[in-house]
Scaffold this motif. Structure first.
Motif, short mmCIF file in Angstrom:
data_model
loop_
_atom_site.label_atom_id
_atom_site.label_comp_id
_atom_site.label_asym_id
_atom_site.label_seq_id
_atom_site.Cartn_x
_atom_site.Cartn_y
_atom_site.Cartn_z
N ASP A 289 3.71 8.63 6.39
CA ASP A 289 4.42 9.82 6.79
C ASP A 289 5.25 10.52 5.64
O ASP A 289 5.02 11.56 5.01
CB ASP A 289 5.40 9.51 7.98
N MET A 290 5.92 9.67 5.02
CA MET A 290 6.73 10.15 3.85
C MET A 290 5.99 10.52 2.67
O MET A 290 6.31 11.37 1.84
CB MET A 290 7.77 8.95 3.54
N ASP A 291 4.89 9.68 2.38
CA ASP A 291 3.96 10.20 1.21
C ASP A 291 3.33 11.58 1.49
O ASP A 291 3.17 12.42 0.52
CB ASP A 291 2.83 9.05 1.04
N TRP B 230 1.57 0.09 -1.58
CA TRP B 230 2.32 -1.08 -1.13
C TRP B 230 1.61 -2.23 -0.71
O TRP B 230 2.22 -3.14 -0.11
CB TRP B 230 3.10 -0.41 0.37
N ASN B 231 0.55 -2.36 -1.42
CA ASN B 231 -0.23 -3.57 -1.11
C ASN B 231 -0.34 -4.06 0.36
O ASN B 231 -0.14 -5.31 0.84
CB ASN B 231 0.40 -4.74 -1.91
N ASN B 232 -0.84 -3.17 1.13
CA ASN B 232 -0.81 -3.50 2.68
C ASN B 232 -1.84 -4.35 2.66
O ASN B 232 -2.92 -4.30 2.19
CB ASN B 232 -1.28 -2.10 3.18
N PRO B 233 -1.68 -5.33 3.92
CA PRO B 233 -2.71 -6.33 4.22
C PRO B 233 -3.77 -5.77 4.63
O PRO B 233 -3.56 -4.87 5.85
CB PRO B 233 -1.92 -7.31 4.86
N ALA B 234 -5.17 -5.99 4.27
CA ALA B 234 -6.40 -5.51 4.98
C ALA B 234 -6.40 -5.65 6.64
O ALA B 234 -7.01 -4.98 7.45
CB ALA B 234 -7.53 -5.99 4.30
N ARG C 155 -4.72 5.55 -1.06
CA ARG C 155 -3.65 5.38 -2.00
C ARG C 155 -2.35 4.94 -1.55
O ARG C 155 -1.55 4.18 -2.25
CB ARG C 155 -3.55 6.71 -2.81
N SER C 156 -2.03 5.52 -0.36
CA SER C 156 -0.65 5.34 0.25
C SER C 156 -0.57 3.67 0.50
O SER C 156 0.50 3.07 0.35
CB SER C 156 -0.30 5.84 1.39
N LYS D 66 -6.51 20.49 -1.98
CA LYS D 66 -7.03 19.77 -1.06
C LYS D 66 -6.89 18.42 -1.07
O LYS D 66 -6.78 17.85 -2.00
CB LYS D 66 -8.68 20.12 -1.19
N ILE D 67 -6.42 17.90 0.20
CA ILE D 67 -6.16 16.56 0.51
C ILE D 67 -7.83 15.68 1.13
O ILE D 67 -7.88 16.14 2.04
CB ILE D 67 -5.08 16.24 1.36
N ASP D 68 -8.06 14.83 0.44
CA ASP D 68 -9.12 13.91 1.03
C ASP D 68 -8.38 12.98 1.71
O ASP D 68 -7.76 11.85 1.43
CB ASP D 68 -9.71 13.32 -0.12
N VAL D 69 -8.25 12.93 3.23
CA VAL D 69 -7.48 12.28 3.95
C VAL D 69 -7.61 10.72 3.87
O VAL D 69 -6.62 9.98 3.75
CB VAL D 69 -7.72 12.65 5.33
N ALA D 70 -8.74 10.19 3.88
CA ALA D 70 -9.16 8.92 3.62
C ALA D 70 -8.47 8.42 2.20
O ALA D 70 -8.10 7.30 2.10
CB ALA D 70 -10.71 8.85 3.85
#
Length: 706
Positions: free
Chosen positions: A585-587, A610-614, A605-606, A596-600
């Motif tokens: 949300d903040m990003d 933050w090195n999110n766990p898969a 990238r977001s 143009k934003i490629d949503v996926a």
């Protein structure tokens, strides 16, 4: 989630329009309940008389009335004063609010194609009307005149707060812009209003149409009987003579993810959830997101801010985006560490069962349930019989009786209801004086949007010195009754019930002389709801209301001990999935350049940043993130954890006394926060209640992040 809808219309459109009463016959108006005095008990809306065709004429009439009220202020020959300008403005729009509050509530719970069409028209008119008021040069000149003299008017703190909120509200809505920029702002707001409706409509349709039909009974292995029975009824409701239908409504989906042994079907159902409105078809929301973000950025820059978040957060307790990222980042590292530990423990169980590889997103609920049973001998399905909906609700109401002396009476049979599933209560003080009325709406329907929220059919106010009591509505999507089994709640649903009534109490206890100070900062809205969650599973509370629906047996001390021991269970996962959504949300709302934003790709990238766990998906992915694209929480999903810091510390005020029902602390909570609305800034209200700044320590402890 708290949602308050205000509706209004464009003076430019109205100026060219024939007056409503000329368009509609006297007979039509006579038959429209909005044009009549409501003689219903407590002044509740006469739902049995209101028809879809009544809304638009009444809303248009309300807009005409409000325009006339505004004209009376700006054409007043007397010099601007606090009373003839600020108080007069605060009193405008009463009829419009009466109609729009009903319309807003009903379109959230029982929308139809006809109402959807009316909603689109009302949205256009409303946005233009609000713009005509907020961009009215003569009105703003009078308000500014009073504001510039504010220190010489002898105003008390609440009056000063009202004046400042009104002035800054106009300023933040473009009153200081050039005429050319005001026109740009109008167009942006009109487009955003439409896109918000489009997003919500797409999600409601996509969410409602998807289901997984199980036709082979062996694929039901592992599922509790209650889940199977509900799925059989759902299949019949969807026109399937055979089979079991599992939907994306959480009472259907979550038990399937927790207990179904068939891994492929778990994947199919959860993938359906994750891919809502992401199919490149008529209900796809990616293009809608692009337009919303670019328009919000354009609007923010028009207002002199680098991005939408900077504009939005300036008006919150957080004040700036750095403070939000700092809080989220501070929680992220310990949450990630704890989630990794949880994942390793679950992977060991999975591998021991002979399944190689890593935990996948659709595995988490299944193996976390196995881990909970292994570590704490706690099976959530075994607990459900102790949390029958009506008994749990009664426990919650009894809690408020202990803390504030509230008395309840079921008046469902005495008042009009908007749906046959409603339950309605009168709420009175210990001395018998009326506090308000509460409508409850518990279960999913295809016409209802997802989630849970609290709103109002009528807000608290004063009229001619008399207090007008509120009519509150609490809407949920809880597990339904099935066959001869009543509605039995999960622990999560129990928490949601307490959470939403926290919002309800905030409305019921409100005691504000001026409507303009009733609202609080977005990141303070969730404090009353988050603090109420703390009582739900306290041992003393559980013994008072958690009773087996068949035997009446009070929940055992052994079960309570297991619940307490497992209180920190899966908190790594729950914190990480929430923080992922908050950071996403903040990003989105700190994007600094249009394009143009490629949503996926944006999501990836977001998450990578933050090195999110898969193995953990965010609580909300972009295409169904209704909070931020259609629900009023733009750059604001962080508010739940922000408020939880305050709530954990605020609950400690009770715990420190050794009495979780402590009437003196409860009185202070009511008098310093719950009754005050936005009559002072949130941090001031909190310090008045607690006597100090909030500490993060209780939150870190409650989530097991130390």
């Amino acid at each position: 989630m708290k949602k308050v809808i205000m509706i209004a219309v464009a003076a430019t459109a109205l100026a060219a329009a024939t007056p409503v009463n000329a368009q509609n016959s006297a007979a039509d108006n006579k038959n429209n309940p909005f044009f009549q005095e409501w003689k219903t008990p407590y002044g509740v809306p006469p739902f049995n008389e209101i028809k879809p065709e009544h809304y638009l004429p009444a809303i248009e009439e309300g807009m005409l009335l409000e325009k006339a009220e505004i004209d009376a202020i700006i054409n007043n020959p007397a010099a601007p004063t606090f009373e003839n300008t600020i108080v007069a403005y605060d009193n405008t729009g009463e009829f419009l609010a009466k109609v729009s509050s009903v319309f807003g509530c009903i379109t959230g719970t029982d929308i139809t194609p006809e109402l959807e069409e009316i909603q689109a028209k009302v949205s256009r008119l409303s946005t233009a009307h609000r713009s005509d008021i907020s961009l009215n040069d003569k009105l703003f000149a009078r308000i500014k005149n009073v504001y510039d003299q504010r220190n010489n008017l002898g105003l008390d703190p609440v009056q000063m707060r009202l004046l400042e909120k009104i002035y800054k509200g106009f300023e933040r809505n473009g009153a200081d812009l050039s005429q050319a920029d005001k026109e740009k702002l109008r167009k942006i707001d009109e487009q955003l209003s439409k896109l918000s409706l489009d997003f919500g409509r797409n999600l409601r349709k996509d969410n409602g149409e998807f289901f997984v039909l199980v036709t082979d009974v062996k694929d039901l292995k592992g599922l509790p009987k209650s889940s199977i029975d509900a799925a059989r009824e759902e299949a019949k409701a969807r026109g399937k003579a055979q089979g079991y239908a599992f939907t994306l409504d959480k009472p259907s989906m979550l038990p399937f993810l927790q207990y179904a042994d068939n891994r492929e079907l778990r994947k199919q159902l959860y993938t359906g959830y994750l891919e809502r409105c992401n199919h490149n078809n008529a209900t796809d929301n990616k293009a809608v997101i692009n337009q919303i973000i670019n328009l919000k950025l354009e609007r923010a820059k028009l207002m002199g801010f680098p991005n939408p978040a900077a504009f939005i957060v300036e008006n919150n307790m957080a004040k700036n985006t750095d403070a939000i990222y700092e809080l989220l980042g501070e929680l992220w590292t310990p949450a990630l560490k704890r989630a990794a530990e949880e994942e390793a423990q679950m992977k060991a169980i999975m591998n021991k069962e002979g399944i190689a590889g890593d935990i996948q997103q659709w595995d988490w609920w299944y193996y976390s349930e196995k881990l909970r049973e292994a570590k704490y001998a706690l099976n959530e399905e075994e607990l459900r019989p102790y949390f029958e909906l009506n008994a749990t609700l009664q426990g919650l109401l009894d809690l408020t009786s202990k803390m504030w002396g509230l008395q309840y009476k079921d008046i469902t049979a005495q008042v009009p209801t908007y749906n046959s599933e409603n339950k309605v209560f009168e709420v009175r003080e210990k001395d018998g004086s009326l506090v308000g009325v509460v409508y409850w709406d518990f279960h999913p329907r295809s016409s209802k949007r997802v989630g849970a929220w609290c709103t109002r059919f009528r807000g608290q106010s004063y009229k001619n010195g008399e207090k007008i009591t509120p009519i509150v509505s609490i809407v949920c999507n809880f597990t339904k009754a099935s066959g001869d089994t009543p509605a039995l709640l999960s622990l999560d649903e129990v928490g949601t019930l307490f959470h939403e009534y926290g919002h309800g109490l905030h409305s019921l206890f409100a005691d504000n002389k001026y409507k303009g100070v009733s609202g609080v900062e977005r990141d303070f809205v969730e404090f009353p709801s988050k603090i109420m969650e703390n009582w739900a599973l306290e041992p003393e509370m559980l013994r008072s209301y958690a009773k087996h629906y068949k035997t009446g047996e009070v929940i055992t001390d052994d079960m309570i001990a297991k619940i307490q021991n497992a209180a920190l269970f899966n908190q790594g996962f729950e914190t990480v999935e929430y923080l992922m959504a908050s950071l996403l949300d903040m990003d989105y709302h700190t994007v600094a350049e249009n394009g143009k934003i490629d949503v996926a790709a944006f999501e990836n990238r977001s998450f990578a940043r933050w090195n999110n766990p898969a193995a953990i998906a965010p609580r909300y992915r972009s295409t169904y993130f209704q909070h931020i694209f259609s629900g009023g929480y733009s750059a604001g999903y962080y508010v739940y954890i922000w408020a939880e810091v305050l709530a954990a510390d605020g609950y400690a005020a009770f715990a420190e006394t050794g009495d979780i029902y402590n009437p003196e602390v409860a009185k202070k909570l009511r008098e310093e926060i719950l009754s005050r609305g936005g009559s002072a800034d949130g941090m001031t209200l909190y310090r008045n209640y607690r006597g100090k700044e909030a500490s993060k320590q209780p939150l870190m402890e409650s989530r097991g992040l130390l």
